[in-house]
Design a protein around this motif. Structure first.
Motif, short mmCIF file in Angstrom:
data_model
loop_
_atom_site.label_atom_id
_atom_site.label_comp_id
_atom_site.label_asym_id
_atom_site.label_seq_id
_atom_site.Cartn_x
_atom_site.Cartn_y
_atom_site.Cartn_z
N ASP A 15 100.14 -3.27 -9.24
CA ASP A 15 99.27 -3.01 -10.40
C ASP A 15 100.15 -2.66 -11.60
N ARG A 18 99.15 0.18 -14.37
CA ARG A 18 99.32 1.62 -14.18
C ARG A 18 100.07 2.23 -15.35
N VAL A 20 102.62 4.44 -15.99
CA VAL A 20 103.71 5.12 -15.30
C VAL A 20 104.85 5.40 -16.27
N ASP A 29 103.02 8.38 -12.15
CA ASP A 29 101.76 8.04 -12.81
C ASP A 29 101.24 9.22 -13.62
N ASP A 77 101.93 2.47 -4.18
CA ASP A 77 100.79 2.09 -5.03
C ASP A 77 100.47 3.18 -6.05
N LEU A 78 100.83 4.41 -5.75
CA LEU A 78 100.70 5.53 -6.69
C LEU A 78 101.90 6.45 -6.47
#
Length: 378
Positions: A15, A18, A20, A29, A77-78
């Motif tokens: 993604d 995001r 970040v 993030d 993913d995060l």
């Protein structure tokens, strides 16, 4: 522009939308605890994979010398700021990471969140802790219910990855897998088994098993807000003092040699309005390599074209990527954070990200940001 994107290409696995920021070489993030809970619960309820990392000071220090450990965060993913030092660094660099999102607090918040109960599987921790955490969750009212537990002992990642072990986790039909094997081994175990794990949400949340089991007490809220939870942890686990001492010394060195110089220079050398307006990218395919040539200054204010370009790369067939920065005048923590995501994306695909054309000034910028490894062409 020339892109190798099939018409029926699937959405990018990474993604790139995001928000970040690069904090000493790790992507973080800019999410509040409430936002993170909402995203993680949504993934669990929809059965969508979410491997999230919770970097703290120990992660920052360990990632400086361990590329695979660092890559595990880049491929997540995060990536949530589980540690006040990360929040302090973000403030100095002007990055809007405004609050700590501790893994322990996140776990507690998931338990308070409305919605169907989420099944939790505990994997790891000291002998008996996972079983006790499972039992205590059995009798608790809230949004989390026990789905199973294992205490795999102290073997290697491979020893803990036997088919029977993974089958037991799959049979639990858990929504959330809490791993507690020590940060480096835990991240390595997750990466080693992620493709085979039939659990939507996976994270290494070290102390959560002990807190859930009641064998350790969390620091009072006031201590947490002041960034003194480490002191409380030493009281609870005296053996941690040496780790905190080493990490503290490394943190002071990084503040003096990387963060403070970067913060000062970011205030003295801001991107000009013209350089921001001139920011653009051109893409072409050269001998099977996707080449992006960037120009101008890139900051959080004008990253939309870069996000779109990286999204296209994500939807394209796996290929090496070359970024030509010869005409780039400035990169901030947000644009560097996006480069970290691209590095993680290429790493997941087993492809190279090569950054070329850096001026000496840009090289110094990468160094101060703790992201000099991006220039190694791996």
């Amino acid at each position: 522009m020339e892109w190798t994107v099939p018409q029926d290409a699937p959405a990018a696995a990474t993604d790139f939308q995001r928000e970040v920021y690069c904090l000493l070489g790790l992507p973080v993030d800019a999410l509040t605890e409430q936002q993170a809970v909402r995203l993680i619960r949504g993934a669990a309820e929809q059965g969508r994979r979410c491997f999230f990392s919770t970097p703290n000071l120990n992660f920052l220090v360990g990632a400086r010398s361990d590329a695979e450990f660092r890559n595990s965060v880049l491929r997540s993913d995060l990536s949530l700021a589980d540690g006040m030092p990360l929040v302090w660094i973000a403030r100095l660099l002007g990055a809007p990471v405004r609050e700590r999102v501790a893994g322990s607090s996140l776990f507690e918040a998931l338990g308070r969140q409305a919605g169907r109960p989420l099944g939790v599987y505990f994997f790891g921790g000291p002998p008996g802790a996972a079983q006790q955490a499972h039992a205590r969750l059995q009798g608790a009212a809230g949004g989390l219910v026990p789905a199973g537990f294992q205490c795999p002992g102290f073997g290697s990642v491979e020893d803990m990855s036997a088919p029977a072990t993974l089958q037991q986790i799959a049979a639990s039909r858990a929504d959330v897998l809490v791993v507690a094997l020590g940060a480096k081994k835990g991240q390595a175990w997750i990466e080693h088994n992620l493709a085979a794990l039939d659990v939507p949400v996976v994270s290494h949340l070290g102390a959560v098993v002990n807190f859930a089991a009641g064998t350790l007490q969390r620091a009072p809220t006031g201590w947490q807000k002041l960034g003194l939870e480490w002191l409380w942890r030493i009281k609870e686990e005296p053996s941690l003092w040496l780790r905190y001492l080493r990490d503290g010394r490394a943190f002071l060195r990084l503040m003096a040699t990387r963060v403070l110089p970067a913060a000062c220079l970011s205030r003295w050398h801001r991107a000009s309005p013209r350089a921001l307006r001139d920011a653009a990218l051109a893409a072409e395919l050269v001998d099977g390599v996707q080449v992006l040539r960037l120009r101008g200054a890139w900051t959080g204010a004008n990253l939309a074209p870069l996000r779109e370009g990286f999204d296209r790369i994500g939807r394209a067939g796996a290929a090496d990527v070359r970024l030509d920065l010869a005409q780039v005048t400035h990169l901030d923590a947000a644009s560097l954070g996006l480069l970290l995501l691209l590095r993680g994306h290429q790493s997941k695909r087993g492809r190279r990200l090569e950054i070329v054309g850096c001026t000496p000034r840009l090289r110094r910028l990468f160094h101060r940001a703790g992201a000099e490894f991006l220039l190694d062409g791996a």
